[in-house]
Scaffold this active site. Structure first.
Site, PDB file in Angstrom:
ATOM      1  N   HIS A 246       0.846  -1.201   0.000  1.00 21.95           N
ATOM      2  CA  HIS A 246       0.000   0.000   0.000  1.00 21.95           C
ATOM      3  C   HIS A 246       0.874   1.241   0.000  1.00 21.95           C
ATOM      4  CE1 HIS A 246      -3.101   2.912   1.094  1.00 21.95           C
ATOM      5  NE2 HIS A 246      -3.961   1.997   0.683  1.00 21.95           N
ATOM      6  N   ASP A 304      -8.032  -4.716  -0.443  1.00 26.41           N
ATOM      7  CA  ASP A 304      -8.615  -5.226  -1.694  1.00 26.41           C
ATOM      8  C   ASP A 304      -8.361  -6.711  -1.896  1.00 26.41           C
ATOM      9  OD1 ASP A 304      -9.887  -2.945  -2.719  1.00 26.41           O
ATOM     10  OD2 ASP A 304      -7.932  -2.070  -3.097  1.00 26.41           O
TER      11      ASP A 304
HETATM   12  N1  CMC Z   1       4.487  -7.419  -5.131  1.00 22.75           N
HETATM   13  C1  CMC Z   1       5.829  -7.522  -5.143  1.00 22.75           C
HETATM   14  N2  CMC Z   1       6.670  -6.525  -4.780  1.00 22.75           N
HETATM   15  C2  CMC Z   1       6.125  -5.359  -4.429  1.00 22.75           C
HETATM   16  C3  CMC Z   1       4.726  -5.186  -4.393  1.00 22.75           C
HETATM   17  C4  CMC Z   1       3.885  -6.265  -4.757  1.00 22.75           C
HETATM   18  N3  CMC Z   1       2.567  -6.155  -4.735  1.00 22.75           N
HETATM   19  N4  CMC Z   1       4.443  -3.932  -3.998  1.00 22.75           N
HETATM   20  C5  CMC Z   1       5.626  -3.342  -3.788  1.00 22.75           C
HETATM   21  N5  CMC Z   1       6.649  -4.191  -4.024  1.00 22.75           N
HETATM   22  C6  CMC Z   1       8.081  -3.954  -3.807  1.00 22.75           C
HETATM   23  C7  CMC Z   1       8.661  -3.023  -4.850  1.00 22.75           C
HETATM   24  O1  CMC Z   1       9.144  -3.741  -5.950  1.00 22.75           O
HETATM   25  C8  CMC Z   1       9.737  -2.344  -4.065  1.00 22.75           C
HETATM   26  O2  CMC Z   1      10.822  -3.230  -3.929  1.00 22.75           O
HETATM   27  P1  CMC Z   1      12.359  -2.642  -3.841  1.00 22.75           P
HETATM   28  O3  CMC Z   1      12.376  -1.800  -2.594  1.00 22.75           O
HETATM   29  O4  CMC Z   1      13.215  -3.854  -3.757  1.00 22.75           O
HETATM   30  O5  CMC Z   1      12.566  -1.847  -5.094  1.00 22.75           O
HETATM   31  C9  CMC Z   1       9.139  -2.178  -2.667  1.00 22.75           C
HETATM   32  O6  CMC Z   1       8.192  -3.268  -2.558  1.00 22.75           O
HETATM   33  C10 CMC Z   1       8.405  -0.859  -2.446  1.00 22.75           C
HETATM   34  O7  CMC Z   1       7.468  -0.704  -3.509  1.00 22.75           O
HETATM   35  P2  CMC Z   1       6.927   0.682  -4.034  1.00 22.75           P
HETATM   36  O8  CMC Z   1       6.472   0.507  -5.447  1.00 22.75           O
HETATM   37  O9  CMC Z   1       7.904   1.751  -3.749  1.00 22.75           O
HETATM   38  O10 CMC Z   1       5.680   0.873  -3.115  1.00 22.75           O
HETATM   39  P3  CMC Z   1       4.538   1.904  -3.373  1.00 22.75           P
HETATM   40  O11 CMC Z   1       4.125   2.385  -2.053  1.00 22.75           O
HETATM   41  O12 CMC Z   1       4.919   2.916  -4.369  1.00 22.75           O
HETATM   42  O13 CMC Z   1       3.386   1.023  -4.055  1.00 22.75           O
HETATM   43  C11 CMC Z   1       1.382  -0.151  -4.416  1.00 22.75           C
HETATM   44  C12 CMC Z   1       2.207   0.689  -3.433  1.00 22.75           C
HETATM   45  C13 CMC Z   1       0.020  -0.422  -3.764  1.00 22.75           C
HETATM   46  C14 CMC Z   1       1.174   0.624  -5.725  1.00 22.75           C
HETATM   47  C15 CMC Z   1       2.145  -1.472  -4.672  1.00 22.75           C
HETATM   48  O14 CMC Z   1       2.380  -2.128  -3.452  1.00 22.75           O
HETATM   49  C16 CMC Z   1       1.413  -2.382  -5.655  1.00 22.75           C
HETATM   50  O15 CMC Z   1       1.555  -2.234  -6.855  1.00 22.75           O
HETATM   51  N6  CMC Z   1       0.573  -3.338  -5.122  1.00 22.75           N
HETATM   52  C17 CMC Z   1      -0.180  -4.219  -5.974  1.00 22.75           C
HETATM   53  C18 CMC Z   1      -1.475  -3.548  -6.460  1.00 22.75           C
HETATM   54  C19 CMC Z   1      -2.517  -3.393  -5.365  1.00 22.75           C
HETATM   55  O16 CMC Z   1      -2.780  -4.296  -4.587  1.00 22.75           O
HETATM   56  N7  CMC Z   1      -3.163  -2.214  -5.325  1.00 22.75           N
HETATM   57  C20 CMC Z   1      -4.194  -1.898  -4.340  1.00 22.75           C
HETATM   58  C21 CMC Z   1      -3.654  -0.982  -3.286  1.00 22.75           C
HETATM   59  S1  CMC Z   1      -4.808  -0.700  -1.955  1.00 22.75           S
HETATM   60  C22 CMC Z   1      -5.987   0.374  -2.638  1.00 22.75           C
HETATM   61  C23 CMC Z   1      -6.572   1.369  -1.670  1.00 22.75           C
HETATM   62  O17 CMC Z   1      -6.343   1.337  -0.485  1.00 22.75           O
HETATM   63  O18 CMC Z   1      -7.323   2.247  -2.140  1.00 22.75           O
END
Ligand code: CMC
Length: 370
Positions: A246, A304
């Site tokens: 998240h 989700d």
């Molecule tokens: N699976 C595998 N690795 C992940 C994932 C995942 N779902 N999410 C983040 N990572 C890794 C990412 O590769 C990074 O690794 P490193 O530090 O080695 O480079 C680290 O974790 C941090 O990731 P980030 O992209 O900087 O994290 P973020 O806060 O920008 O992204 C997110 C948050 C929700 C976009 C992401 O976790 C994601 O794409 N999740 C899957 C889609 C999902 O479930 N979306 C619904 C979110 S909840 C909706 C709501 O509350 O409204």
């Protein structure tokens, strides 16, 4: 932008609302700025249930849609069309009219979403029952048929109520900002909410719980889980575990904790824990909670992940997941829209742009263009 609406939710721990409140109380909180007392609660519930039916003419609108249309396409069309039924709501400067429009929207959204479901199945529409609670009535309209009695399972009704509470509002997300921008011109609220529904429809926004189910279907068998876990960790592979992580919650999302408990209750109640897709989901959850990659990055299952599984276990088709989200988010949209209209400094929205093209062009006649 100064605002109160979404801050009320933030001021409460969402978990305390989810544990102790119900969806209509949360609607009252967002609309009026406080939880209702006992008398206000009754009056609010009565006020909302007075508006659950749609104008009978709206039924004919559905007949113009294909049966295989995406439910969100129907939602955008039907909610937008309500502006033709409620021209009185176009007086957006009138606080009473704004409140009436809010009640109408909260009340009618489950009716419309359930009708979209019934339309896709070719089953008759089921009229609302005002003696049922909000979530109970929603499930009744979705699953009852005229030829036999239907009893709403209270565990499923509570699970639906929780899903609605946890999706009610979330600051300036894309669809809420869309509703505000559409409303900033003084447009009819039903048209503005229709714009919000259109924005929510996209897979980058409301589609996350749908994406979880798509991923589970792609994994398909228990044996392939390790392969997908490895893919999620591989920096050269764009695949991510849907429903994990998240942007804001870097510790365990309190909403997900509640959703997890509810999810397990629902699976037990329905006796579907052994259903292959749900078994895959439970195994993924177990691995992610133990695996160093996920633990170190605080990648917990999010709200989700569980809502997708709950909705699927309830028998709600994947295409309708975002429509359920729209039912929940309507209160966030309409209270932020209404709040915007109380702001004396409110003006029509005009996002700035940075133009990067040529500073001058000469008009070239058609026959001389290359
Ligand atoms: N699976 C595998 N690795 C992940 C994932 C995942 N779902 N999410 C983040 N990572 C890794 C990412 O590769 C990074 O690794 P490193 O530090 O080695 O480079 C680290 O974790 C941090 O990731 P980030 O992209 O900087 O994290 P973020 O806060 O920008 O992204 C997110 C948050 C929700 C976009 C992401 O976790 C994601 O794409 N999740 C899957 C889609 C999902 O479930 N979306 C619904 C979110 S909840 C909706 C709501 O509350 O409204």
């Amino acid at each position: 932008m100064a605002m109160q609406a979404s801050c009320f939710i933030a001021a409460f721990r969402s978990s305390s609302l989810a544990e102790h409140s119900d969806f209509l109380e949360v609607c009252h909180l967002l609309l009026y700025g406080d939880l209702p007392n006992a008398q206000e609660k009754l009056a609010f519930e009565k006020g909302v249930t007075n508006h659950t039916m749609l104008h009978e003419q709206v039924n004919f609108l559905f007949r113009g849609f294909r049966r295989d249309a995406h439910p969100m396409a129907l939602m955008v069309g039907v909610v937008g069309a309500l502006s033709a039924f409620y021209p009185d709501s176009s007086d957006v400067e009138d606080a009473q009219q704004r409140m009436i429009a809010s009640y109408r929207l909260i009340a009618k959204m489950p009716t419309i979403a359930a009708m979209a479901h019934k339309w896709s199945l070719g089953q008759p529409f089921v009229y609302p029952r005002n003696d049922l609670g909000y979530a109970e009535n929603f499930l009744h309209m979705m699953f009852a048929v005229p030829c036999e009695p239907y009893h709403v399972n209270p565990i499923l009704a509570r699970a639906m109520d929780l899903i609605l509470i946890l999706h009610a509002d979330h600051e300036q997300n894309a669809s809420t900002s869309t509703v505000r921008l559409a409303g900033s011109s003084g447009a009819n609220p039903f048209a503005c909410i229709s714009a919000g529904i259109a924005c929510l429809w996209g897979p980058a926004h409301g589609g996350a719980n749908e994406a979880v189910l798509e991923m589970l279907e792609e994994i398909d068998s228990f044996d392939r889980i390790p392969e997908f876990i490895e893919r999620a960790k591989d920096k050269d592979d764009p695949f991510r575990l849907m429903g994990f992580g998240h942007r804001v919650y870097k510790n365990y999302d309190p909403r997900a904790k509640i959703m997890r408990e509810t999810c397990h209750q629902v699976l037990d109640e329905l006796g579907v824990r052994d259903e292959p897709l749900l078994k895959i989901a439970m195994e993924l959850e177990k691995i992610a909670l133990d695996d160093a990659y996920f633990v170190e990055r605080s990648l917990y299952p999010n709200v989700d992940f569980y809502s997708g599984i709950i909705l699927r276990a309830m028998g709600i088709p994947r295409g309708l997941f975002t429509a359920v989200f729209a039912v929940a988010r309507t209160i966030g949209w309409i209270s932020q829209w209404s709040e915007m209209h109380t702001d004396p400094s409110q003006k029509i929205g005009r996002p700035r742009q940075v133009y990067t093209g040529a500073t001058q062009y000469e008009y070239v006649p058609l026959d001389q263009r290359s």
